[in-house]
Design an enzyme around this catalytic site. Structure first.
Site, PDB file in Angstrom:
ATOM      1  CE1 TYR A   1      40.359 -42.901   4.121  1.00 34.04           C
ATOM      2  CE2 TYR A   1      38.233 -43.329   4.243  1.00 34.04           C
ATOM      3  CZ  TYR A   1      39.341 -43.678   3.691  1.00 34.04           C
ATOM      4  OH  TYR A   1      38.681 -45.009   3.028  1.00 34.04           O
ATOM      5  CB  ILE A   2      37.009 -37.608   2.982  1.00 34.59           C
ATOM      6  CG1 ILE A   2      36.204 -38.724   3.335  1.00 34.59           C
ATOM      7  CG2 ILE A   2      36.128 -37.119   1.371  1.00 34.59           C
ATOM      8  CD1 ILE A   2      34.964 -38.886   3.122  1.00 34.59           C
TER       9      ILE A   2
ATOM     10  CB  SER B   1      26.179 -39.012   6.197  1.00 34.18           C
ATOM     11  OG  SER B   1      25.881 -40.449   6.879  1.00 34.18           O
TER      12      SER B   1
ATOM     13  CE1 TYR C   1      28.944 -37.211  11.096  1.00 31.66           C
ATOM     14  CE2 TYR C   1      28.103 -39.024  10.561  1.00 31.66           C
ATOM     15  CZ  TYR C   1      28.785 -37.880  10.466  1.00 31.66           C
ATOM     16  OH  TYR C   1      29.168 -38.132   9.078  1.00 31.66           O
TER      17      TYR C   1
ATOM     18  CE  LYS D   1      28.227 -35.081   8.310  1.00 29.70           C
ATOM     19  NZ  LYS D   1      29.535 -34.093   7.956  1.00 29.70           N
TER      20      LYS D   1
ATOM     21  CE1 TYR E   1      31.059 -36.695   0.518  1.00 29.89           C
ATOM     22  CE2 TYR E   1      32.293 -37.601   2.367  1.00 29.89           C
ATOM     23  CZ  TYR E   1      31.710 -36.558   1.427  1.00 29.89           C
ATOM     24  OH  TYR E   1      32.429 -35.347   1.105  1.00 29.89           O
TER      25      TYR E   1
ATOM     26  CG  LEU F   1      33.730 -53.947   8.686  1.00 28.17           C
ATOM     27  CD1 LEU F   1      34.135 -54.947  10.321  1.00 28.17           C
ATOM     28  CD2 LEU F   1      32.972 -53.911   8.222  1.00 28.17           C
TER      29      LEU F   1
ATOM     30  NE  ARG G   1      28.171 -49.598  14.918  1.00 30.29           N
ATOM     31  CZ  ARG G   1      28.800 -48.719  14.092  1.00 30.29           C
ATOM     32  NH1 ARG G   1      29.977 -48.569  14.786  1.00 30.29           N
ATOM     33  NH2 ARG G   1      28.454 -48.965  13.043  1.00 30.29           N
TER      34      ARG G   1
HETATM   35  P1  NAD Z   1      38.596 -37.055   8.704  1.00 29.87           P
HETATM   36  O1  NAD Z   1      37.964 -36.237  10.675  1.00 29.87           O
HETATM   37  O2  NAD Z   1      39.444 -37.472   8.541  1.00 29.87           O
HETATM   38  O3  NAD Z   1      38.184 -35.080   8.393  1.00 29.87           O
HETATM   39  C1  NAD Z   1      37.466 -34.001   9.147  1.00 29.87           C
HETATM   40  C2  NAD Z   1      38.595 -33.021   9.296  1.00 29.87           C
HETATM   41  O4  NAD Z   1      38.402 -32.045   9.590  1.00 29.87           O
HETATM   42  C3  NAD Z   1      40.311 -33.008  10.199  1.00 29.87           C
HETATM   43  O5  NAD Z   1      41.040 -33.464   9.509  1.00 29.87           O
HETATM   44  C4  NAD Z   1      39.568 -32.840  11.237  1.00 29.87           C
HETATM   45  O6  NAD Z   1      40.683 -32.057  12.123  1.00 29.87           O
HETATM   46  C5  NAD Z   1      39.004 -31.390  10.657  1.00 29.87           C
HETATM   47  N1  NAD Z   1      38.425 -30.425  11.688  1.00 29.87           N
HETATM   48  C6  NAD Z   1      37.332 -30.694  12.454  1.00 29.87           C
HETATM   49  N2  NAD Z   1      37.005 -29.666  13.245  1.00 29.87           N
HETATM   50  C7  NAD Z   1      37.399 -29.318  12.550  1.00 29.87           C
HETATM   51  C8  NAD Z   1      37.849 -27.312  12.765  1.00 29.87           C
HETATM   52  N3  NAD Z   1      36.253 -26.868  13.786  1.00 29.87           N
HETATM   53  N4  NAD Z   1      38.196 -26.491  12.240  1.00 29.87           N
HETATM   54  C9  NAD Z   1      39.164 -27.226  11.204  1.00 29.87           C
HETATM   55  N5  NAD Z   1      39.323 -28.184  11.216  1.00 29.87           N
HETATM   56  C10 NAD Z   1      38.571 -28.860  11.764  1.00 29.87           C
HETATM   57  O7  NAD Z   1      36.723 -37.667   9.328  1.00 29.87           O
HETATM   58  P2  NAD Z   1      36.638 -37.806   7.374  1.00 29.87           P
HETATM   59  O8  NAD Z   1      36.246 -39.333   7.099  1.00 29.87           O
HETATM   60  O9  NAD Z   1      37.713 -37.151   6.345  1.00 29.87           O
HETATM   61  O10 NAD Z   1      34.835 -37.094   6.871  1.00 29.87           O
HETATM   62  C11 NAD Z   1      35.303 -35.817   6.319  1.00 29.87           C
HETATM   63  C12 NAD Z   1      33.577 -35.319   6.574  1.00 29.87           C
HETATM   64  O11 NAD Z   1      33.079 -36.271   5.086  1.00 29.87           O
HETATM   65  C13 NAD Z   1      32.952 -35.164   7.636  1.00 29.87           C
HETATM   66  O12 NAD Z   1      32.582 -33.989   7.668  1.00 29.87           O
HETATM   67  C14 NAD Z   1      32.581 -36.115   8.154  1.00 29.87           C
HETATM   68  O13 NAD Z   1      30.895 -36.842   8.473  1.00 29.87           O
HETATM   69  C15 NAD Z   1      31.612 -36.254   6.663  1.00 29.87           C
HETATM   70  N6  NAD Z   1      31.471 -37.640   6.514  1.00 29.87           N
HETATM   71  C16 NAD Z   1      32.552 -38.890   6.387  1.00 29.87           C
HETATM   72  C17 NAD Z   1      31.868 -40.920   6.475  1.00 29.87           C
HETATM   73  C18 NAD Z   1      33.249 -41.668   6.798  1.00 29.87           C
HETATM   74  O14 NAD Z   1      32.318 -42.853   6.769  1.00 29.87           O
HETATM   75  N7  NAD Z   1      34.421 -41.112   6.348  1.00 29.87           N
HETATM   76  C19 NAD Z   1      30.998 -40.405   5.948  1.00 29.87           C
HETATM   77  C20 NAD Z   1      29.365 -39.462   5.526  1.00 29.87           C
HETATM   78  C21 NAD Z   1      30.643 -38.579   5.818  1.00 29.87           C
HETATM   79  C1  UD1 Z   2      28.697 -45.368  10.567  1.00 29.28           C
HETATM   80  C2  UD1 Z   2      27.991 -43.874  11.324  1.00 29.28           C
HETATM   81  C3  UD1 Z   2      27.177 -43.677  10.048  1.00 29.28           C
HETATM   82  C4  UD1 Z   2      28.189 -42.523   9.464  1.00 29.28           C
HETATM   83  C5  UD1 Z   2      29.465 -43.596   8.547  1.00 29.28           C
HETATM   84  C6  UD1 Z   2      30.743 -43.469   8.453  1.00 29.28           C
HETATM   85  C7  UD1 Z   2      26.678 -45.576  12.696  1.00 29.28           C
HETATM   86  C8  UD1 Z   2      25.468 -45.813  13.399  1.00 29.28           C
HETATM   87  N1  UD1 Z   2      26.468 -45.231  11.521  1.00 29.28           N
HETATM   88  O1  UD1 Z   2      28.359 -45.626   9.577  1.00 29.28           O
HETATM   89  O2  UD1 Z   2      26.404 -42.757  10.423  1.00 29.28           O
HETATM   90  O3  UD1 Z   2      28.204 -42.067   8.464  1.00 29.28           O
HETATM   91  O4  UD1 Z   2      29.453 -44.727  10.000  1.00 29.28           O
HETATM   92  O5  UD1 Z   2      31.514 -42.614   9.853  1.00 29.28           O
HETATM   93  O6  UD1 Z   2      27.204 -45.586  14.012  1.00 29.28           O
HETATM   94  N2  UD1 Z   2      31.115 -53.475  12.800  1.00 29.28           N
HETATM   95  C9  UD1 Z   2      31.012 -54.768  11.951  1.00 29.28           C
HETATM   96  N3  UD1 Z   2      32.351 -54.518  13.922  1.00 29.28           N
HETATM   97  C10 UD1 Z   2      32.919 -53.064  14.338  1.00 29.28           C
HETATM   98  C11 UD1 Z   2      32.756 -52.017  13.867  1.00 29.28           C
HETATM   99  C12 UD1 Z   2      31.076 -52.121  12.696  1.00 29.28           C
HETATM  100  O7  UD1 Z   2      30.679 -55.476  12.541  1.00 29.28           O
HETATM  101  O8  UD1 Z   2      33.728 -53.291  14.672  1.00 29.28           O
HETATM  102  C13 UD1 Z   2      29.812 -52.940  11.091  1.00 29.28           C
HETATM  103  C14 UD1 Z   2      28.629 -52.771  11.815  1.00 29.28           C
HETATM  104  O9  UD1 Z   2      27.567 -53.508  12.091  1.00 29.28           O
HETATM  105  C15 UD1 Z   2      28.332 -52.798  10.401  1.00 29.28           C
HETATM  106  C16 UD1 Z   2      29.518 -52.266   9.267  1.00 29.28           C
HETATM  107  O10 UD1 Z   2      30.155 -52.824   9.950  1.00 29.28           O
HETATM  108  O11 UD1 Z   2      27.301 -53.454   9.850  1.00 29.28           O
HETATM  109  C17 UD1 Z   2      29.408 -51.158   9.158  1.00 29.28           C
HETATM  110  O12 UD1 Z   2      30.398 -49.898  10.360  1.00 29.28           O
HETATM  111  P1  UD1 Z   2      30.954 -48.938  10.642  1.00 29.28           P
HETATM  112  O13 UD1 Z   2      31.851 -49.003   9.019  1.00 29.28           O
HETATM  113  O14 UD1 Z   2      30.870 -48.263  11.316  1.00 29.28           O
HETATM  114  O15 UD1 Z   2      29.370 -47.168   9.028  1.00 29.28           O
HETATM  115  P2  UD1 Z   2      28.130 -47.726   9.411  1.00 29.28           P
HETATM  116  O16 UD1 Z   2      27.666 -48.649  11.028  1.00 29.28           O
HETATM  117  O17 UD1 Z   2      27.673 -47.916   7.883  1.00 29.28           O
END
Ligand code: NAD
Ligand code: UD1
Length: 338
Positions: A11-12, A124, A149, A153, A177, A200, A292
């Site tokens: 995604y990112i 994160s 998880y 990080k 992020y 969410l 949750r």
């Molecule tokens: P994502 O799952 O869409 O992207 C991660 C990518 O890494 C995927 O394409 C997956 O196939 C690949 N991957 C995982 N393990 C691998 C491996 N061993 N070898 C090769 N490829 C591998 O997730 P995202 O939302 O794009 O997140 C990217 C990064 O940002 C992650 O490290 C995630 O923990 C971090 N992050 C995401 C969020 C969020 O809300 N999306 C928030 C904070 C941090």
């Molecule tokens: C979650 C993770 C965090 C991670 C981030 C991005 C937890 C406790 N934290 O953050 O470690 O870095 O995702 O991947 O899981 N919500 C609802 N209903 C739903 C889904 C979510 O009410 O079905 C609410 C949650 O309670 C929260 C908000 O929406 O208050 C955002 O939730 P979410 O998108 O899961 O992100 P975080 O919990 O902030």
């Protein structure tokens, strides 16, 4: 610069690839597609009109990563390749520690072998843990995390910092992020969670598109203005722009720097649902349910450092985040599986 995107089909990573290419950089994607699709790579090329080199490989595989670095003269690595589902990490901690820590060590070893000096890491807000007051600021100590998880990080940040301390040539940028949502304005790339979404916005958009019956709002008795949790939602394209700035910063600096990537403004769960309905024109059925486990009532970023040092601020509004999430979801009701 030539930037290796580990996990760049996700995604990112896919949005960052577009913004790097549009800024005139080149990218090489390495992904095992464990949580993504090669279709995303095709669409990056389609959006940018630029060829995209991609390798299907596991970033834990040292020989494969070394060969890729041998074939490409990499200037900077961005490490997105992590497992990221909080609930799953509680059930499968070893898998999470193995994947997330091992990918980091492998990348650092191969970078050392091939003289690659710059790495940007997907961290994160979760590393602020449960103790710190909000808004979170980079000078706070990392807190204790509520799940494996989060601990991965925390540990990966420590590993990268230690590596930079030991090697004065290394530049490490840790990007914390907040809550990324939204999609590229074309609707061609976006977030495509496998199974039932944990986060969410994907859940809300799947309700809107008819894939889920209703959203459960986790708790409405928090000490917040409307009783539902508040978070700092950030448009994934703003986040991607932050990576372009971070890569350019890493090339000019040495040592470790940490940046929050957030907007500094929190919104509640109900505010998100209402904004989504307003921007999509589609009603989203929801019910209040219990809290949750592990959720904090609210947190958001102090994003001053990224503005002052990187010259970056999030500029896209909540309405744009909702419009773009919906545009992606309605064009791709089954994600890349279409
Ligand atoms: P994502 O799952 O869409 O992207 C991660 C990518 O890494 C995927 O394409 C997956 O196939 C690949 N991957 C995982 N393990 C691998 C491996 N061993 N070898 C090769 N490829 C591998 O997730 P995202 O939302 O794009 O997140 C990217 C990064 O940002 C992650 O490290 C995630 O923990 C971090 N992050 C995401 C969020 C969020 O809300 N999306 C928030 C904070 C941090
Ligand atoms: C979650 C993770 C965090 C991670 C981030 C991005 C937890 C406790 N934290 O953050 O470690 O870095 O995702 O991947 O899981 N919500 C609802 N209903 C739903 C889904 C979510 O009410 O079905 C609410 C949650 O309670 C929260 C908000 O929406 O208050 C955002 O939730 P979410 O998108 O899961 O992100 P975080 O919990 O902030």
């Amino acid at each position: 610069m030539l930037v290796l995107l580990a996990g760049g089909a996700g995604y990112i990573g896919s949005h960052t690839a577009v913004q790097l290419l549009d800024a005139g950089h080149d990218v090489v994607i390495v992904d095992n597609y464990s949580n993504s699709s090669p279709e995303a790579v095709k669409r990056i090329a389609e959006i940018t009109g630029r060829p995209v080199r991609a390798y299907e490989a596991d970033v834990k595989d040292r020989d494969a990563v070394s060969r890729i670095m041998q074939e490409n003269s990499i200037d900077c690595v961005i490490h997105f390749a992590g497992l990221k589902a909080v609930g799953e990490s509680v059930r499968k901690p070893i898998e999470y520690y193995r994947n997330n820590i091992d990918t980091t060590l492998t990348l650092l070893e191969c970078m050392n072998e091939h003289g690659v000096r710059n790495i940007v890491f997907s961290s994160s807000a979760t590393v602020y843990g449960e103790e710190n007051p909000y808004p979170y600021i980079e000078t706070m100590r990392r807190g204790s995390c509520s799940n494996p998880y989060g601990w991965t990080k925390y540990m990966m940040e420590q590993i990268l910092e230690d590596a930079a301390k030991a090697d004065p040539e290394l530049s490490v940028v840790l990007l914390r992020y907040f809550n990324p949502i939204g999609a590229h304005a074309s609707g061609r790339i976006g977030e495509d969670p496998q199974g039932i979404p944990n986060n969410l916005m994907p859940y809300v958009s799947q309700v809107a598109v008819g894939r889920r019956d209703h959203l459960t709002v986790f708790g409405n008795d928090y000490p917040t203005p409307d009783g539902t949790c508040r978070r700092d939602y950030i448009h994934v394209m703003d986040l991607a722009d932050g990576h372009v700035k971070a890569v350019e910063f890493a090339a000019r600096n040495k040592g470790t720097e940490v940046f929050n990537l957030g907007t500094g403004t929190p919104y509640s769960v109900v505010e998100i649902v209402e904004a989504f309905e307003r921007n999509s024109g589609v009603p989203v059925k929801y019910e209040f349910g219990p809290r949750r486990d592990g959720d904090l009532a609210e947190f958001w970023a102090n994003a001053d450092k990224a503005r002052e040092v990187l010259g970056w601020t999030a500029s896209r509004t909540l309405d744009e985040m909702c419009r773009d999430s919906w545009n992606w979801q309605k064009q791709n009701p089954e994600g890349y599986g279409n």
